[in-house]
Structures are given as structure tokens and as C-alpha cells.
Write a protein that holds these residues in place. Structure first.
Motif, PDB file in Angstrom:
ATOM      1  N   THR A 130       0.835  -1.188   0.000  1.00 17.99           N
ATOM      2  CA  THR A 130       0.000   0.000   0.000  1.00 17.99           C
ATOM      3  C   THR A 130       0.869   1.236   0.000  1.00 17.99           C
ATOM      4  O   THR A 130       2.052   1.187   0.362  1.00 17.99           O
ATOM      5  CB  THR A 130      -0.977  -0.002   1.201  1.00 17.99           C
ATOM      6  OG1 THR A 130      -1.901   1.081   1.069  1.00 17.99           O
ATOM      7  CG2 THR A 130      -0.244   0.105   2.530  1.00 17.99           C
ATOM      8  N   ASP A 131       0.298   2.330  -0.477  1.00 13.37           N
ATOM      9  CA  ASP A 131       0.963   3.633  -0.470  1.00 13.37           C
ATOM     10  C   ASP A 131       2.335   3.575  -1.130  1.00 13.37           C
ATOM     11  O   ASP A 131       3.347   3.969  -0.560  1.00 13.37           O
ATOM     12  CB  ASP A 131       1.051   4.167   0.963  1.00 13.37           C
ATOM     13  CG  ASP A 131      -0.330   4.446   1.533  1.00 13.37           C
ATOM     14  OD1 ASP A 131      -0.779   5.601   1.435  1.00 13.37           O
ATOM     15  OD2 ASP A 131      -0.969   3.508   2.052  1.00 13.37           O
ATOM     16  N   ASP A 159      -3.150   4.640  -3.396  1.00 11.11           N
ATOM     17  CA  ASP A 159      -2.055   5.600  -3.567  1.00 11.11           C
ATOM     18  C   ASP A 159      -0.926   4.929  -4.340  1.00 11.11           C
ATOM     19  O   ASP A 159       0.239   4.920  -3.928  1.00 11.11           O
ATOM     20  CB  ASP A 159      -1.552   6.156  -2.234  1.00 11.11           C
ATOM     21  CG  ASP A 159      -2.492   7.207  -1.651  1.00 11.11           C
ATOM     22  OD1 ASP A 159      -3.500   7.544  -2.302  1.00 11.11           O
ATOM     23  OD2 ASP A 159      -2.211   7.701  -0.544  1.00 11.11           O
ATOM     24  N   GLY A 184      -6.821   4.903  -3.868  1.00 13.01           N
ATOM     25  CA  GLY A 184      -6.271   5.763  -2.834  1.00 13.01           C
ATOM     26  C   GLY A 184      -6.617   7.212  -3.127  1.00 13.01           C
ATOM     27  O   GLY A 184      -6.921   7.580  -4.262  1.00 13.01           O
ATOM     28  N   ASN A 185      -6.552   8.063  -2.118  1.00 14.19           N
ATOM     29  CA  ASN A 185      -6.961   9.452  -2.308  1.00 14.19           C
ATOM     30  C   ASN A 185      -6.033  10.229  -3.233  1.00 14.19           C
ATOM     31  O   ASN A 185      -6.430  11.245  -3.824  1.00 14.19           O
ATOM     32  CB  ASN A 185      -7.066  10.168  -0.961  1.00 14.19           C
ATOM     33  CG  ASN A 185      -5.781  10.109  -0.156  1.00 14.19           C
ATOM     34  OD1 ASN A 185      -5.321   9.025   0.204  1.00 14.19           O
ATOM     35  ND2 ASN A 185      -5.198  11.252   0.148  1.00 14.19           N
ATOM     36  N   ASN A 229     -13.155   6.877  -0.578  1.00 15.63           N
ATOM     37  CA  ASN A 229     -12.883   8.220  -1.096  1.00 15.63           C
ATOM     38  C   ASN A 229     -14.180   8.971  -1.382  1.00 15.63           C
ATOM     39  O   ASN A 229     -14.516   9.303  -2.518  1.00 15.63           O
ATOM     40  CB  ASN A 229     -12.051   8.116  -2.379  1.00 15.63           C
ATOM     41  CG  ASN A 229     -10.684   7.538  -2.128  1.00 15.63           C
ATOM     42  OD1 ASN A 229      -9.782   8.216  -1.677  1.00 15.63           O
ATOM     43  ND2 ASN A 229     -10.537   6.252  -2.412  1.00 15.63           N
ATOM     44  N   THR A 277     -14.638  10.775   4.262  1.00 15.47           N
ATOM     45  CA  THR A 277     -13.993   9.448   4.296  1.00 15.47           C
ATOM     46  C   THR A 277     -14.980   8.391   4.790  1.00 15.47           C
ATOM     47  O   THR A 277     -14.892   7.867   5.906  1.00 15.47           O
ATOM     48  CB  THR A 277     -12.730   9.457   5.172  1.00 15.47           C
ATOM     49  OG1 THR A 277     -11.930  10.582   4.842  1.00 15.47           O
ATOM     50  CG2 THR A 277     -11.910   8.195   4.960  1.00 15.47           C
ATOM     51  N   HIS A 309      -8.580   1.816   1.557  1.00 15.37           N
ATOM     52  CA  HIS A 309      -7.339   2.596   1.635  1.00 15.37           C
ATOM     53  C   HIS A 309      -7.164   3.188   3.026  1.00 15.37           C
ATOM     54  O   HIS A 309      -6.039   3.287   3.529  1.00 15.37           O
ATOM     55  CB  HIS A 309      -7.354   3.711   0.595  1.00 15.37           C
ATOM     56  CG  HIS A 309      -6.151   4.593   0.652  1.00 15.37           C
ATOM     57  ND1 HIS A 309      -4.870   4.132   0.408  1.00 15.37           N
ATOM     58  CD2 HIS A 309      -6.004   5.916   0.960  1.00 15.37           C
ATOM     59  CE1 HIS A 309      -4.001   5.111   0.537  1.00 15.37           C
ATOM     60  NE2 HIS A 309      -4.659   6.201   0.886  1.00 15.37           N
ATOM     61  N   PHE A 310      -8.268   3.546   3.663  1.00 16.29           N
ATOM     62  CA  PHE A 310      -8.231   4.258   4.943  1.00 16.29           C
ATOM     63  C   PHE A 310      -8.505   3.306   6.110  1.00 16.29           C
ATOM     64  O   PHE A 310      -9.350   2.415   6.003  1.00 16.29           O
ATOM     65  CB  PHE A 310      -9.299   5.360   4.954  1.00 16.29           C
ATOM     66  CG  PHE A 310      -9.243   6.286   3.776  1.00 16.29           C
ATOM     67  CD1 PHE A 310      -8.414   7.390   3.770  1.00 16.29           C
ATOM     68  CD2 PHE A 310     -10.028   6.032   2.654  1.00 16.29           C
ATOM     69  CE1 PHE A 310      -8.368   8.245   2.676  1.00 16.29           C
ATOM     70  CE2 PHE A 310      -9.988   6.881   1.557  1.00 16.29           C
ATOM     71  CZ  PHE A 310      -9.154   7.991   1.568  1.00 16.29           C
ATOM     72  N   GLY A 364      -6.980  10.293   9.782  1.00 18.29           N
ATOM     73  CA  GLY A 364      -7.055   9.580   8.520  1.00 18.29           C
ATOM     74  C   GLY A 364      -8.012   8.413   8.473  1.00 18.29           C
ATOM     75  O   GLY A 364      -8.064   7.705   7.471  1.00 18.29           O
ATOM     76  N   HIS A 374      -2.793   4.256   3.993  1.00 14.63           N
ATOM     77  CA  HIS A 374      -3.028   5.700   4.099  1.00 14.63           C
ATOM     78  C   HIS A 374      -2.127   6.407   5.105  1.00 14.63           C
ATOM     79  O   HIS A 374      -1.550   7.447   4.800  1.00 14.63           O
ATOM     80  CB  HIS A 374      -4.496   5.988   4.409  1.00 14.63           C
ATOM     81  CG  HIS A 374      -4.850   7.443   4.402  1.00 14.63           C
ATOM     82  ND1 HIS A 374      -4.697   8.224   3.272  1.00 14.63           N
ATOM     83  CD2 HIS A 374      -5.326   8.269   5.376  1.00 14.63           C
ATOM     84  CE1 HIS A 374      -5.081   9.471   3.553  1.00 14.63           C
ATOM     85  NE2 HIS A 374      -5.466   9.515   4.827  1.00 14.63           N
ATOM     86  N   ASN A 375      -2.016   5.868   6.314  1.00 19.21           N
ATOM     87  CA  ASN A 375      -1.295   6.567   7.375  1.00 19.21           C
ATOM     88  C   ASN A 375       0.210   6.347   7.348  1.00 19.21           C
ATOM     89  O   ASN A 375       0.933   6.977   8.126  1.00 19.21           O
ATOM     90  CB  ASN A 375      -1.843   6.162   8.746  1.00 19.21           C
ATOM     91  CG  ASN A 375      -3.189   6.783   9.026  1.00 19.21           C
ATOM     92  OD1 ASN A 375      -3.662   7.617   8.262  1.00 19.21           O
ATOM     93  ND2 ASN A 375      -3.825   6.391  10.114  1.00 19.21           N
TER      94      ASN A 375
END
Length: 298
Positions: free
Chosen positions: A42-43, A76, A115-116, A162, A166, A194-195, A207, A233-234
């Protein structure tokens, strides 16, 4: 019967019995095998930079070394398309970099969520082919912004948080209600957003889903099914259990956005105390989950 023959026969019988018993004990103590082993990345926040692309490819090779059955991408994927000053050319270049790098995953299934930072909201207008979520769905090669699939007795639900504040929008929440209600009792379920929904990291940096109480209530209605929810996300790693559900926020492949870090980084590339990395998740037939976060170095 000759006494010596009787003793010898008895000894062989006892030995055979002992060996059989030992075999049963060994079988009982043998480590369980998961029905699925999954990699969760992720991310990634991939820019169109050759040096970072090379590092990401190395990370994907490390993922492949763990021999997962398939890979979940938590969103993301690209560095950023969401800011107002991002041009069309930059968005296109970032997605081209993504396509180039994930080509090393040929032969692996990759299931992604939005992802955002993946959506380009600065397109000239909403009718532009690159505007918003539909374009990202196409680039990630997923069936919809939210969807589900099943493998090896487990059910997988990929969500899209998203939305305003959120959350899951009403259409998606109603779909999720029906999805869970339609499963047979005790069908183990893994969800991915994602969150984060719950966790320690939202206490530090926020978040999280603002509809977490609503989701908690829904999951509790299906407590025989819902086993784990993955998030990113974080850029931080934590896992907490609430009402029998594991909530795992699995850091970030990019760590500190592929940078060295700042004064709060615990090490090179760390975001706070979390190094860059990915997770390996083992899923068992009985609904048991193991989530291990593995760091990678720069």
C-alpha cells in the motif's frame, strides 16, 4: 509357542504400536498450513523517476520471494494526481511508471483499491476521460471502484472510502450490507480499504473512516464472517482487534514517500517509527488470520 518367539513377537507389536502413536502425535503437532498467503502493498506513491522505479522493482521482487498466492494493493499507487497544480502530462507519466514497474508481477493476480492520491480532480471538466475515479479504475484494471471476489473458501471485499468525510457512500454501503448478508454463515471475510477503520495510528495522525461506528455495527451483525480489514493511508503500522475483527494498517511501501525522512523519523526512510515495507498475510480455513509487516531497506 516358544517363549522367546512370544517375547520377540510382543516386542515387535509394542514397537509398531509406539511408532503409530508417535506418528499421530507428530501429525497433531505439525504446523498448520494456510489456505492462502497474500501480500499487501500500500501507499507506493510512485513518481516517474527512474531511481525510485528501480527501488520499487526491487521491493516487488522481495514480495515475490515470499511466494504469495496473489497481491492486494491498498491504494495511492502513484505519487499524486490529486493536487490542483498537477498537470495531465505528470499524471500520465506517473501511471506509465506504475505500468512499467508492475510488469514484473506477470503471472500474479493484483487486486487494488482506490487511494486518495490516485484521482486527477484538476482535469478541465468532469467529462474529461482522465477525470476522477473511472480513469483510475481503468488504470488499475479493476472491475469497479468497489467489488468482491472469492478464493479458497475466503471472501474478499474491496471498498472505496474516497467519499465525503472518508466514508462509504450510501450506494456502496447498501451493496456491502447485501454482500455480507448473502454469504453462507461462517464464511470468512477479508475487507480492504485505503483508509483505516479502527487502529492506534488514527489516534496519532487521523485519517480514519468517519463512519467507523456504522461499519462496526455492520461487522458485528456478521461476526461469524468478518475476520480482518486491511488499510494503509497513514504510512504507519499497527494491528488491533475489536469485536473479533483484526484491523491492520500496514505501513507504506514508500515509507517517507521514498525520501530519507525527517527529524521525527526513527530511521532512514521511516515515517515516525514505521519503516517502509509490506505485509504478508496468512489466512486459514477456520478464519484465523496472521498479519506480518516486513520492512525493506534503502
Amino acid at each position: 509357542m516358544d517363549r522367546r518367539k512370544l517375547l520377540k513377537s510382543g516386542s515387535l507389536l509394542l514397537a509398531a504400536s509406539a511408532m503409530g502413536g508417535a506418528g499421530k502425535v507428530a501429525a497433531a503437532n505439525a504446523p498448520r498450513k494456510p489456505v492462502l498467503t497474500i501480500a499487501h502493498i500500500t501507499d507506493v506513491h510512485l513518481p516517474a523517476e527512474e531511481a525510485v522505479k528501480a527501488r520499487f522493482r526491487q521491493c516487488l521482487e522481495a514480495v515475490k520471494d515470499r511466494k504469495p498466492d496473489f497481491i492486494l494493493n491498498g491504494g495511492d499507487a502513484i505519487m499524486d494526481a490529486s493536487y490542483d497544480n498537477v498537470s495531465r502530462d505528470k499524471v500520465t507519466a506517473q501511471w506509465a511508471a506504475w505500468d512499467d514497474c508492475i510488469s514484473v508481477l506477470k503471472g500474479y493476480e493484483l487486486h487494488s483499491c482506490l487511494g486518495n492520491h490516485d484521482m486527477w480532480w484538476a482535469a478541465p471538466d468532469k467529462s474529461d476521460a482522465m477525470y476522477g475515479k473511472d480513469y483510475v479504475v481503468k488504470r488499475l484494471k479493476i472491475p469497479h471502484r468497489y467489488y468482491s471476489f472469492a478464493k479458497s473458501g475466503w471472501h474478499f471485499i474491496i471498498t472505496d472510502g474516497n467519499n465525503s468525510k472518508t466514508t462509504l457512500d450510501d450506494e456502496q454501503y447498501q451493496w456491502l450490507e447485501k454482500e455480507l448478508a448473502g454469504l453462507k454463515p461462517n464464511t470468512p471475510v477479508l475487507l480492504m480499504s485505503h483508509f483505516p477503520v479502527f487502529g492506534a495510528t488514527p489516534v496519532l495522525v487521523g485519517g480514519n473512516h468517519s463512519d467507523n461506528k456504522k461499519l462496526k455495527d455492520l461487522f458485528y451483525q456478521h461476526k461469524d464472517k468478518v475476520k480482518v480489514m486491511l488499510a494503509g493511508h497513514n504510512h504507519l503500522y499497527d494491528k488491533v482487534m475489536y469485536n473479533g475483527v483484526w484491523y491492520c494498517c500496514n505501513g507504506a511501501m514508500s515509507g517517507f514517500w521514498w525520501g530519507k525522512g525527517d527529524k521525527e523519523s526513527a530511521g532512514p526512510g521511516y515515517y515516525l517509527e514505521t519503516p517502509p515495507g509490506f505485509a504478508i498475510i496468512k489466512l486459514y480455513e477456520d478464519g484465523t488470520v496472521e498479519n506480518e509487516y516486513l520492512s525493506h531497506s534503502f
